[in-house]
Design a protein around this motif. Structure first.
Motif, short mmCIF file in Angstrom:
data_model
loop_
_atom_site.label_atom_id
_atom_site.label_comp_id
_atom_site.label_asym_id
_atom_site.label_seq_id
_atom_site.Cartn_x
_atom_site.Cartn_y
_atom_site.Cartn_z
N SER A 40 1.03 -1.05 0.13
CA SER A 40 -0.13 -0.27 0.58
C SER A 40 0.69 0.89 0.29
O SER A 40 0.94 2.02 -0.81
CB SER A 40 -0.88 0.13 0.98
OG SER A 40 -1.77 -0.75 1.06
N VAL B 97 -9.93 -4.07 1.58
CA VAL B 97 -9.34 -2.83 1.14
C VAL B 97 -9.84 -1.72 1.96
O VAL B 97 -9.11 -1.00 2.33
CB VAL B 97 -11.41 -1.98 0.51
CG1 VAL B 97 -11.26 -0.79 -0.03
CG2 VAL B 97 -11.35 -2.54 -1.36
N GLU C 193 -6.42 1.60 2.46
CA GLU C 193 -6.50 2.09 2.93
C GLU C 193 -6.51 2.39 4.47
O GLU C 193 -5.70 4.10 4.70
CB GLU C 193 -7.94 2.38 3.05
CG GLU C 193 -9.12 2.30 1.99
CD GLU C 193 -10.74 2.70 1.71
OE1 GLU C 193 -10.78 2.65 2.62
OE2 GLU C 193 -11.17 1.93 0.56
N GLU D 97 -4.97 6.67 -3.78
CA GLU D 97 -6.56 6.57 -5.00
C GLU D 97 -6.37 4.99 -6.12
O GLU D 97 -7.12 4.38 -6.64
CB GLU D 97 -6.74 7.55 -5.12
CG GLU D 97 -8.54 7.51 -5.49
CD GLU D 97 -9.83 9.00 -6.22
OE1 GLU D 97 -9.90 8.93 -6.32
OE2 GLU D 97 -8.25 9.94 -5.18
N HIS D 98 -5.45 5.67 -6.56
CA HIS D 98 -5.09 4.66 -7.95
C HIS D 98 -4.41 3.34 -7.33
O HIS D 98 -4.49 2.29 -8.21
CB HIS D 98 -4.07 5.54 -8.67
CG HIS D 98 -2.50 5.38 -7.86
ND1 HIS D 98 -1.62 6.87 -7.51
CD2 HIS D 98 -1.56 4.16 -8.53
CE1 HIS D 98 -0.77 5.99 -6.71
NE2 HIS D 98 -0.18 4.98 -7.43
N ARG E 109 -5.20 -0.33 -6.63
CA ARG E 109 -7.14 -0.25 -6.38
C ARG E 109 -6.33 -2.54 -6.11
O ARG E 109 -4.97 -2.33 -6.19
CB ARG E 109 -7.14 -0.92 -7.80
CG ARG E 109 -7.10 0.76 -8.96
CD ARG E 109 -8.07 1.46 -8.06
NE ARG E 109 -9.96 0.89 -8.47
CZ ARG E 109 -10.42 1.11 -9.75
NH1 ARG E 109 -9.85 2.05 -10.30
NH2 ARG E 109 -11.68 0.59 -9.09
N SER F 269 -16.68 -3.30 -3.75
CA SER F 269 -16.30 -2.49 -3.51
C SER F 269 -15.49 -2.10 -4.71
O SER F 269 -15.24 -2.83 -5.97
CB SER F 269 -14.21 -2.56 -2.56
OG SER F 269 -14.44 -1.82 -2.44
N ASP F 270 -16.09 -0.21 -4.97
CA ASP F 270 -15.29 0.44 -5.93
C ASP F 270 -14.00 -0.21 -6.23
O ASP F 270 -13.27 0.43 -7.24
CB ASP F 270 -15.80 1.87 -5.96
CG ASP F 270 -17.37 1.90 -6.07
OD1 ASP F 270 -18.00 1.30 -6.43
OD2 ASP F 270 -18.00 2.79 -5.74
N ARG F 271 -13.58 -0.26 -5.03
CA ARG F 271 -11.01 -0.42 -4.95
C ARG F 271 -10.73 -1.46 -5.98
O ARG F 271 -9.70 -1.72 -6.18
CB ARG F 271 -11.08 -0.19 -3.90
CG ARG F 271 -9.29 0.18 -4.38
CD ARG F 271 -9.28 1.36 -2.83
NE ARG F 271 -7.60 1.55 -2.78
CZ ARG F 271 -8.10 2.57 -2.76
NH1 ARG F 271 -7.84 3.04 -1.17
NH2 ARG F 271 -5.92 3.33 -2.38
#
Length: 290
Positions: free
Chosen positions: A89, A111, A115, A121-122, A124, A145-147
């Motif tokens: 991360s 996710v 975080e 943010e980029h 994934r 998840s949108d991620r």
């Protein structure tokens, strides 16, 4: 079905052992669309801490040009997983690949961990689908998840878990491949086919790439640099497909308002136009790679 905001070519995504400095250096010159810097299967237990540092340094170096660089961490529940997630991360690759993701809840937990560790943010999540449990849960998993950006088929593990065999045509895997494809398309995310093990069987590899493309995969994960060129070619629109796409769009625009549009004596409808636009978007994204 959700639309992807931009098309990123992932025709060829090559696993590279992060414990091998020569391999990491060599990868800078390989014409693959993506790299998975591996901390899991390709790395011995005693080499994992050093490999983690090497992968993080490589991913954050900017030395791999236009390639989509990801890090595959060790699986949930292993001794190395938490430290891998933190290091990956903080390195900020395009993606963090996690093996054996089985449920939507695991996706959300991963996710949250990314975080908490400060993943930009980029960065994934790429979830590997490689167990019967994951197949039964894949629709919910893909939409959790949108991620989550990519599903990666772990076909070797699936064959093992099913007590199946590796056979030409992959009949034992077609149900799992198809369900996963349906889930990815419903969620509007990318999906990569699994690896082909016999690196000296060029004919078999090409046949499996062709099958994967016909099924709808965005590309294939690879275990040898020699597989990159054929995968790039197989998962790119052919010259004829590009010409037909342009012809369909020209016919559609010329016939706007006429009620009936044809191209090469075939009726053209909205669904053909959407497919043509996607083909050209893929072609243009590949051309932009240089």
């Amino acid at each position: 079905m959700p639309e992807q905001t931009a098309f990123t070519p992932l025709r060829s995504v090559l696993y590279m052992p992060s414990s091998n400095e020569r391999a990491l250096e060599k990868a800078k010159a390989i014409a693959c669309d993506g790299l998975i810097l591996d901390l899991e299967d390709a790395v011995a237990p005693d080499a994992k801490p050093a490999a983690r540092e090497s992968a993080a340094a490589a991913a954050s170096s900017g030395a791999y040009g236009r390639r989509t660089v990801t890090i595959r961490v060790n699986g949930i529940g292993t001794a190395w997983h938490d430290d891998d997630i933190v290091a990956a991360s903080q390195a900020g690759p395009a993606g963090i690949v996690v093996p054996k993701v089985n449920t939507a809840e695991e996706v959300r937990s991963l996710v949250a961990a990314m975080e908490k560790a400060g993943a930009p943010e980029h960065t994934r999540l790429w979830a590997m689908v490689e167990t019967p449990e994951a197949i039964f849960n894949v629709r919910e998993l893909a939409a959790a998840s949108d991620r989550l950006a990519v599903l990666v088929m772990g076909t070797n593990d699936l064959v093992k878990e099913l007590y199946a065999e590796h056979v030409p045509g992959r009949a034992p895997l077609l149900t799992s491949l198809s369900l996963s494809l349906l889930a990815a398309r419903a969620a509007g995310i990318a999906i990569l086919d699994g690896v082909y093990n016999d690196v000296k069987n060029d004919e078999g590899f090409l046949a499996e790439c062709e099958q994967g493309r016909q099924l709808g995969f965005d590309g294939k994960t690879l275990i040898h640099p020699g597989q990159v060129g054929p995968a790039n070619e197989q998962f790119a629109p052919s010259e004829r497909a590009v010409d037909d796409a342009r012809g369909i769009l020209e016919a559609w625009e010329a016939g706007s308002g006429s009620g009936v549009v044809t191209y090469n004596n075939k009726m053209v409808e909205n669904l053909h136009v959407e497919s043509a636009r996607r083909t050209l978007a893929i072609h243009e994204a590949i051309e932009a790679l240089g």
